[in-house]
Write a protein that holds these residues in place. Structure first.
Motif, mmCIF file in Angstrom:
data_model
loop_
_atom_site.group_PDB
_atom_site.id
_atom_site.type_symbol
_atom_site.label_atom_id
_atom_site.label_comp_id
_atom_site.label_asym_id
_atom_site.label_seq_id
_atom_site.Cartn_x
_atom_site.Cartn_y
_atom_site.Cartn_z
ATOM 1 N N ARG A 359 -16.689 28.707 -42.654
ATOM 2 C CA ARG A 359 -16.874 29.948 -41.925
ATOM 3 C C ARG A 359 -15.565 30.740 -41.876
ATOM 4 N N ILE A 360 -15.701 32.059 -41.652
ATOM 5 C CA ILE A 360 -14.546 32.913 -41.425
ATOM 6 C C ILE A 360 -14.117 32.751 -39.965
ATOM 7 N N ALA A 361 -12.850 32.519 -39.757
ATOM 8 C CA ALA A 361 -12.340 32.311 -38.403
ATOM 9 C C ALA A 361 -12.379 33.604 -37.601
ATOM 10 N N THR A 362 -12.673 33.504 -36.308
ATOM 11 C CA THR A 362 -12.581 34.651 -35.410
ATOM 12 C C THR A 362 -11.108 34.898 -35.077
ATOM 13 N N GLN A 363 -10.813 36.084 -34.516
ATOM 14 C CA GLN A 363 -9.445 36.380 -34.142
ATOM 15 C C GLN A 363 -8.965 35.442 -33.044
ATOM 16 N N THR A 364 -9.896 35.007 -32.176
ATOM 17 C CA THR A 364 -9.523 34.062 -31.116
ATOM 18 C C THR A 364 -9.067 32.737 -31.703
ATOM 19 N N LEU A 365 -9.799 32.235 -32.733
ATOM 20 C CA LEU A 365 -9.397 30.985 -33.379
ATOM 21 C C LEU A 365 -8.048 31.129 -34.071
ATOM 22 N N SER A 373 -10.899 24.046 -39.727
ATOM 23 C CA SER A 373 -12.124 23.994 -40.534
ATOM 24 C C SER A 373 -12.632 25.365 -40.914
ATOM 25 N N THR A 374 -11.938 26.444 -40.495
ATOM 26 C CA THR A 374 -12.361 27.802 -40.835
ATOM 27 C C THR A 374 -11.289 28.467 -41.679
ATOM 28 N N ILE A 375 -11.647 29.643 -42.249
ATOM 29 C CA ILE A 375 -10.774 30.350 -43.178
ATOM 30 C C ILE A 375 -10.286 31.635 -42.525
ATOM 31 N N VAL A 376 -8.999 31.954 -42.691
ATOM 32 C CA VAL A 376 -8.394 33.151 -42.116
ATOM 33 C C VAL A 376 -8.366 34.246 -43.178
ATOM 34 N N THR A 377 -8.875 35.437 -42.845
ATOM 35 C CA THR A 377 -8.845 36.568 -43.758
ATOM 36 C C THR A 377 -7.514 37.303 -43.634
ATOM 37 N N LYS A 380 -7.269 39.457 -40.373
ATOM 38 C CA LYS A 380 -6.982 38.750 -39.125
ATOM 39 C C LYS A 380 -5.567 38.172 -39.147
ATOM 40 N N LEU A 381 -5.070 37.815 -40.343
ATOM 41 C CA LEU A 381 -3.718 37.281 -40.448
ATOM 42 C C LEU A 381 -2.693 38.343 -40.048
ATOM 43 N N ARG A 382 -3.001 39.606 -40.354
ATOM 44 C CA ARG A 382 -2.069 40.681 -40.051
ATOM 45 C C ARG A 382 -2.335 41.328 -38.696
ATOM 46 N N MET A 383 -3.454 41.001 -38.053
ATOM 47 C CA MET A 383 -3.836 41.636 -36.800
ATOM 48 C C MET A 383 -2.712 41.515 -35.771
ATOM 49 N N GLY A 384 -2.261 42.629 -35.234
ATOM 50 C CA GLY A 384 -1.210 42.640 -34.231
ATOM 51 C C GLY A 384 0.188 42.779 -34.793
ATOM 52 N N PHE A 385 0.345 42.702 -36.154
ATOM 53 C CA PHE A 385 1.662 42.867 -36.757
ATOM 54 C C PHE A 385 1.947 44.339 -36.995
ATOM 55 N N GLY A 393 13.990 51.346 -34.929
ATOM 56 C CA GLY A 393 12.718 50.775 -35.358
ATOM 57 C C GLY A 393 12.369 49.501 -34.612
ATOM 58 N N TYR A 394 11.409 48.770 -35.164
ATOM 59 C CA TYR A 394 10.931 47.570 -34.483
ATOM 60 C C TYR A 394 10.164 46.692 -35.457
ATOM 61 N N VAL A 395 9.991 45.406 -35.073
ATOM 62 C CA VAL A 395 9.106 44.457 -35.747
ATOM 63 C C VAL A 395 8.292 43.782 -34.644
ATOM 64 N N ALA A 396 6.955 43.935 -34.714
ATOM 65 C CA ALA A 396 6.059 43.325 -33.729
ATOM 66 C C ALA A 396 5.291 42.197 -34.402
ATOM 67 N N LEU A 397 5.452 40.970 -33.933
ATOM 68 C CA LEU A 397 4.774 39.823 -34.514
ATOM 69 C C LEU A 397 3.357 39.702 -33.947
ATOM 70 N N PRO A 398 2.414 39.136 -34.732
ATOM 71 C CA PRO A 398 1.040 38.974 -34.239
ATOM 72 C C PRO A 398 0.964 37.955 -33.104
ATOM 73 N N ALA A 399 -0.187 37.939 -32.429
ATOM 74 C CA ALA A 399 -0.364 37.071 -31.267
ATOM 75 C C ALA A 399 -0.228 35.604 -31.634
ATOM 76 N N TRP A 400 -0.693 35.244 -32.856
ATOM 77 C CA TRP A 400 -0.628 33.826 -33.217
ATOM 78 C C TRP A 400 0.800 33.375 -33.532
ATOM 79 N N LEU A 401 1.759 34.324 -33.576
ATOM 80 C CA LEU A 401 3.176 33.975 -33.694
ATOM 81 C C LEU A 401 3.910 34.270 -32.385
ATOM 82 N N GLY A 402 3.165 34.362 -31.302
ATOM 83 C CA GLY A 402 3.768 34.537 -29.993
ATOM 84 C C GLY A 402 3.802 35.966 -29.507
ATOM 85 N N GLY A 403 3.537 36.953 -30.394
ATOM 86 C CA GLY A 403 3.520 38.349 -29.989
ATOM 87 C C GLY A 403 4.894 38.920 -29.676
ATOM 88 N N LEU A 404 5.984 38.286 -30.159
ATOM 89 C CA LEU A 404 7.330 38.798 -29.895
ATOM 90 C C LEU A 404 7.528 40.158 -30.563
#
Length: 490
Positions: A359-365, A373-377, A380-385, A393-404
């Motif tokens: 299955r395709i992983a949800t953003q929550t997963l 057991s799921t696949i990241v698209t 979703k991998l870039r969501m929040g970056f 300027g700035y660099v915003a990391l996605p939530a799965w990397l802590g959201g720094l």
């Protein structure tokens, strides 16, 4: 100056938001009537909710059309057509006015020059504004058709609505048209009734005429009793005058038992039964019917009873489950169960070492980062970056990397510190390019102008004023200058 970092967008003004809320609450129509375009006096405008007019409006005219985006029910598309004989100015800002003349939406756009024909160049300019609203049900179009131009796409869409491409191409013997003479349906009937013709054959009395066919005196199938001059009792087509048998089917027997079945297309039938005889226009058939090709194409298979209803009854064997899962046999057919078993044997959960499905992983997963057991698209991998590569300027990391969020910049012309102020110099507040959505962590500042003498100054100061503003302090007493800063939060 407009460049690859420029942003273009449309928003409702404060007046527009109030009118939309009123239309939604009371269910009253909300009318877009005119569109204005301007050059913003040569500047790159940024739309503001507080605007009540354009910075410098060059033209205001009725809308060509207002419609709901067919791909998004919450998007209104407003369109105006500027003819080729109007222009001589730049288009940098767009305004949408309602029937009351209020500016209800404003947008900026990439600069575009609208030439005049007298300049040696001309074009018809189409201006569209895509506007997101909460409810499109109360939006209506109010235009003056005598002054509105139609684009080619509008005309094409209108023709397509009148003549939709939903008819199967072909030749039809019977068609149906509407009140405008447009064909809306077609068919090829195979019966006279399909053409509306009734009573093609009737039973009006009269005699046959030699050498002719008299439809008014024709007769359909007739039952004939067994006698020496005819076939045995059955259903036959006979001549009206001579009563000769023309064709039919039936049976005759010897005594009380039926031993011959017959059918034929003339006065002499084909016989089906015990014995071996050949008739003038038929053959005797005994035992099972076998043929290879067109030899039995005229046999009425649909009327034969007692025939097998399964492949197994014909001696055809089905594949077993192991054979279905192996998928190597090319002769045996598979039942629905075997097809399911064959698919189930191959369609399994994919792992790092086994091919299969996943299955395709949800953003929550993805954000949790614990499921394997799921696949990241990529989306979703870039969501929040987000990233802005610029001096500020700035660099915003996605939530799965802590959201720094890491931010940096340079503040110019920070006022010089006074000798009487001691180690504390003047301050300057700077807005961050990206507000921290949650919290701030650390901030640091350093000197950034070459004529600063480190020995005669303290290091610059820096502090968070809010999640979107920082304060910098110049502790150099000789001159104002630049201060580099960076900060981190999430």
């Amino acid at each position: 100056m407009t460049d690859q970092n420029s942003q273009f967008f449309a928003i409702l003004t404060a007046i527009g938001k109030a009118k939309q809320a009123n239309a939604d609450a009371l269910g009253i129509p909300w009318t877009f009537a005119q569109m204005g375009v301007g050059d913003a006096n040569g500047a790159d405008p940024i739309p503001s909710e507080q605007q009540t007019k354009l910075i410098h409006e060059n033209r205001r005219a009725p809308l060509n059309q207002v419609k709901v985006d067919p791909n998004n029910a919450n998007v209104i598309i407003a369109e105006q057509v500027i003819p080729e004989n109007v222009g001589g100015w730049w288009i940098r800002e767009i305004g949408l006015y309602d029937a009351a003349g209020d500016l209800v939406a404003v947008a900026n756009c990439a600069p575009s020059f609208k030439p005049l024909l007298s300049q040696g160049s001309g074009r018809t300019q189409v201006i569209r504004m895509n506007l997101i609203v909460s409810n499109t049900a109360n939006v209506e179009l109010k235009i003056d058709p005598s002054v509105v131009l139609a684009t080619r796409s509008y005309v094409d869409a209108a023709i397509t609505n009148v003549l939709p491409a939903n008819k199967a191409a072909g030749t039809y013997t019977k068609v149906q048209i509407n009140s405008r003479g447009i064909v809306i349906a077609g068919s090829n009937p195979t019966t006279l009734g399909g053409y509306g013709i009734t009573d093609a054959l009737n039973s009006v009395t009269g005699g046959d005429v030699a050498g002719t066919i008299n439809l008014t005196n024709a007769r359909s199938i007739t039952t004939v009793a067994a006698d020496s001059a005819s076939w045995a009792g059955g259903l036959h087509a006979v001549s009206r005058v001579s009563r000769n048998i023309l064709s039919g089917f039936g049976a005759w027997g010897n005594g009380d038992s039926v031993n011959t079945l017959y059918m034929g297309l003339s006065g002499v039938p084909w016989e089906f039964g015990p014995g071996v005889r050949v008739k003038a226009d038929g053959v005797y058939i005994s035992g099972p019917l076998t043929a290879n090709g067109a030899g039995l194409s005229g046999v009425p298979w649909g009327g034969i009873t007692g025939t097998p209803t399964t492949l197994a009854s014909y001696g055809v064997g089905f594949a077993s489950q192991p054979e279905a899962e192996a998928g190597a046999d090319t002769n045996k057919p598979m039942s629905a169960l075997r097809v399911f078993q064959a698919i189930a044997a191959k369609v399994i959960q994919a792992t790092e070492s086994v091919l299969g499905i996943a299955r395709i992983a949800t953003q929550t997963l993805v954000n949790a980062g614990v499921d394997d057991s799921t696949i990241v698209t990529p989306k979703k991998l870039r969501m929040g970056f987000a990233i802005l590569l610029a001096p500020t300027g700035y660099v915003a990391l996605p939530a799965w990397l802590g959201g720094l969020i890491f931010q940096w910049g340079i503040a110019s012309n920070v006022p010089v510190a006074t000798a009487s102020g001691g180690a504390q110099g003047p301050t300057r507040d700077v807005s961050l390019p990206l507000a921290f959505p949650n919290d701030t962590f650390r901030i640091s500042a350093s000197m950034n102008f070459p004529n600063m003498i480190t020995a005669s100054a303290f290091a610059p100061g820096a502090a968070f004023i809010s999640k979107s503003v920082i304060r910098l302090q110049n502790n150099y007493t000789s001159s104002a200058g630049e201060i580099s800063w960076w900060c981190v939060g999430y």
